[in-house]
Design a protein around this motif. Sequence first.
Motif, PDB file in Angstrom:
ATOM      1  N   UNK A 140       7.455  -1.753   0.417  1.00 30.07           N
ATOM      2  CA  UNK A 140       6.324  -2.023  -0.477  1.00 30.07           C
ATOM      3  C   UNK A 140       6.335  -1.080  -1.683  1.00 30.07           C
ATOM      4  N   UNK A 141       6.295  -1.618  -2.906  1.00 30.27           N
ATOM      5  CA  UNK A 141       6.201  -0.766  -4.107  1.00 30.27           C
ATOM      6  C   UNK A 141       4.846  -0.059  -4.125  1.00 30.27           C
ATOM      7  N   UNK A 142       4.823   1.123  -4.669  1.00 31.48           N
ATOM      8  CA  UNK A 142       3.574   1.889  -4.693  1.00 31.48           C
ATOM      9  C   UNK A 142       2.444   1.153  -5.406  1.00 31.48           C
ATOM     10  N   UNK A 143       2.788   0.409  -6.449  1.00 27.37           N
ATOM     11  CA  UNK A 143       1.736  -0.291  -7.195  1.00 27.37           C
ATOM     12  C   UNK A 143       1.145  -1.465  -6.407  1.00 27.37           C
ATOM     13  N   UNK A 144       1.793  -1.806  -5.278  1.00 33.31           N
ATOM     14  CA  UNK A 144       1.301  -2.932  -4.474  1.00 33.31           C
ATOM     15  C   UNK A 144       0.576  -2.488  -3.199  1.00 33.31           C
ATOM     16  N   UNK A 145       0.437  -1.185  -3.020  1.00 31.00           N
ATOM     17  CA  UNK A 145      -0.266  -0.684  -1.837  1.00 31.00           C
ATOM     18  C   UNK A 145      -1.765  -0.852  -2.053  1.00 31.00           C
ATOM     19  N   UNK A 146      -2.378  -1.688  -1.249  1.00 30.61           N
ATOM     20  CA  UNK A 146      -3.787  -2.018  -1.434  1.00 30.61           C
ATOM     21  C   UNK A 146      -4.706  -0.903  -0.946  1.00 30.61           C
ATOM     22  N   UNK A 147      -5.940  -0.989  -1.409  1.00 32.17           N
ATOM     23  CA  UNK A 147      -6.946   0.014  -1.052  1.00 32.17           C
ATOM     24  C   UNK A 147      -7.125   0.113   0.461  1.00 32.17           C
ATOM     25  N   UNK A 148      -7.140  -1.031   1.141  1.00 30.34           N
ATOM     26  CA  UNK A 148      -7.321  -1.032   2.594  1.00 30.34           C
ATOM     27  C   UNK A 148      -6.153  -0.341   3.289  1.00 30.34           C
ATOM     28  N   UNK A 149      -4.955  -0.515   2.769  1.00 36.83           N
ATOM     29  CA  UNK A 149      -3.772   0.136   3.347  1.00 36.83           C
ATOM     30  C   UNK A 149      -3.824   1.645   3.133  1.00 36.83           C
ATOM     31  N   UNK A 150      -4.274   2.053   1.959  1.00 32.96           N
ATOM     32  CA  UNK A 150      -4.411   3.492   1.695  1.00 32.96           C
ATOM     33  C   UNK A 150      -5.441   4.110   2.632  1.00 32.96           C
ATOM     34  N   UNK A 151      -6.505   3.373   2.889  1.00 30.73           N
ATOM     35  CA  UNK A 151      -7.546   3.849   3.797  1.00 30.73           C
ATOM     36  C   UNK A 151      -6.985   4.042   5.208  1.00 30.73           C
TER      37      UNK A 151
END
Length: 230
Positions: A140-151
Amino acid sequence: MAKKLGHNIIDNDFSLVPIAIKDAWVKKLAGVTLSDIKLTTFQNRHKQEAYKGKLLFTHVGISGPTVLHMSKEVGELLKYGEVTIALDLFPGVDHTILKSQLQALLIAEINKKIKNVLGKLVPSSLVPVLLRLAAIENETPNHSVRSESRKKLVILFKHTPLSVEKLLGADKAIVSSGGVNLKEVNFKTMESRLVPRLYLVGDMLNIDRPSGGYSLQLCWTTGFVAGEHC
């Protein structure tokens, strides 16, 4: 011998022992050491005790000074049901700060893949594990990491669950627990309160101690005191 002479003996059991973990990913990290982490025990979703220090992953679970120190408590909890250990990779940092640090990292490396940059924030050996637990594809590219995934990642940074299977056996234990009831020993001389001229020292005594040379110190100190008075 002490029992035959009338002393009450607390049942012997192994203590300071590595812990076997059910989760398969743990075994894949065998040999990896983590420093400055926190391990917290849970039973029935209720927090029990927390321990800070070092952790060593093994081919069956976890070990190291911190794990050995907490093993007796884990053993007691297992008598009443399942036990989970939460691994906190950043015990001195709260969720809000970690969230900001992760987001800043992904923005700074926006055109790279998350598998190639997350190692700047957490130990590189844990990157594949954390991504899998957070259900994030390695590519996954960093710009495609969603907010829910970061959480999800931040939650795992602070609370990666380890399901306890059991304590390893007596052959893996550093010391044993149990021994002569301490009320039956005069600690000024180490002489038995029940049998004159009988001196009780070291591992014969029901004294729990952490790892780090305390067992040797117990033997040296009590042996010295007994030697001064016998």
